[in-house]
Write an enzyme that holds these catalytic residues in place. Sequence first.
Site, PDB file in Angstrom:
ATOM      1  N   PRO A   9       0.856  -1.186   0.000  1.00  0.00           N
ATOM      2  CA  PRO A   9       0.000   0.000   0.000  1.00  0.00           C
ATOM      3  C   PRO A   9       0.893   1.237   0.000  1.00  0.00           C
ATOM      4  O   PRO A   9       2.013   1.206   0.521  1.00  0.00           O
ATOM      5  CB  PRO A   9      -0.804  -0.130   1.294  1.00  0.00           C
ATOM      6  CG  PRO A   9      -0.052  -1.085   2.142  1.00  0.00           C
ATOM      7  CD  PRO A   9       0.759  -1.942   1.233  1.00  0.00           C
ATOM      8  N   HIS A  10       0.410   2.308  -0.597  1.00  0.00           N
ATOM      9  CA  HIS A  10       1.264   3.493  -0.715  1.00  0.00           C
ATOM     10  C   HIS A  10       0.414   4.747  -0.828  1.00  0.00           C
ATOM     11  O   HIS A  10      -0.732   4.702  -1.278  1.00  0.00           O
ATOM     12  CB  HIS A  10       2.186   3.364  -1.926  1.00  0.00           C
ATOM     13  CG  HIS A  10       1.458   3.035  -3.188  1.00  0.00           C
ATOM     14  ND1 HIS A  10       0.975   3.993  -4.036  1.00  0.00           N
ATOM     15  CD2 HIS A  10       1.104   1.851  -3.721  1.00  0.00           C
ATOM     16  CE1 HIS A  10       0.376   3.418  -5.064  1.00  0.00           C
ATOM     17  NE2 HIS A  10       0.432   2.104  -4.882  1.00  0.00           N
ATOM     18  N   ALA A  11       1.015   5.864  -0.401  1.00  0.00           N
ATOM     19  CA  ALA A  11       0.320   7.145  -0.491  1.00  0.00           C
ATOM     20  C   ALA A  11       1.331   8.278  -0.552  1.00  0.00           C
ATOM     21  O   ALA A  11       2.408   8.195   0.028  1.00  0.00           O
ATOM     22  CB  ALA A  11      -0.600   7.336   0.714  1.00  0.00           C
TER      23      ALA A  11
END
Length: 155
Positions: free
Chosen positions: A69-71
């Site tokens: 997951p990434h942001a």
Amino acid sequence: MTLGTATPVLDPSLYIPELKPRTRDAVVAQLVGAAHRAGVVRGTVPLLELLRTRERVGSTGIGRGVAVPHARSLTIDRPALVVARSHRGIEWEAADGLPVQLVLLVLSPGEWGEESHHAFLGRAVGAARLQRNRQRMLEAASFAELSGLLREVHP
């Protein structure tokens, strides 16, 4: 920037050796909470919404027991990699249908360009690309051993 630079991308407070939650949303919440306690994230609610929206668009379970997951967000103060493991595995709707045992949450500040964020994301994915690296990450006895491995893979 590599995973082993002076910027504290790798931090013992961002390492969760064994996840307790059994659902993807609960795991993401635990990882964001760790980032918040470490001073990486200012507000958890906007970041959680961003990450959950990203998962609804398409799973970040890239297969072979790994999720990334990434942001990139203005709520993130500095780049960070949150590393978490689950030996029993978590259903993540991964491309190959396998449960996820290794979660690498990549967080980039909003002022970073997309190119910088994607390069950071690519380094995290690259660290888990090879089976022997994934196995060593799962078997690492301590944060020092895990961070040493990540620095070895991406000096």
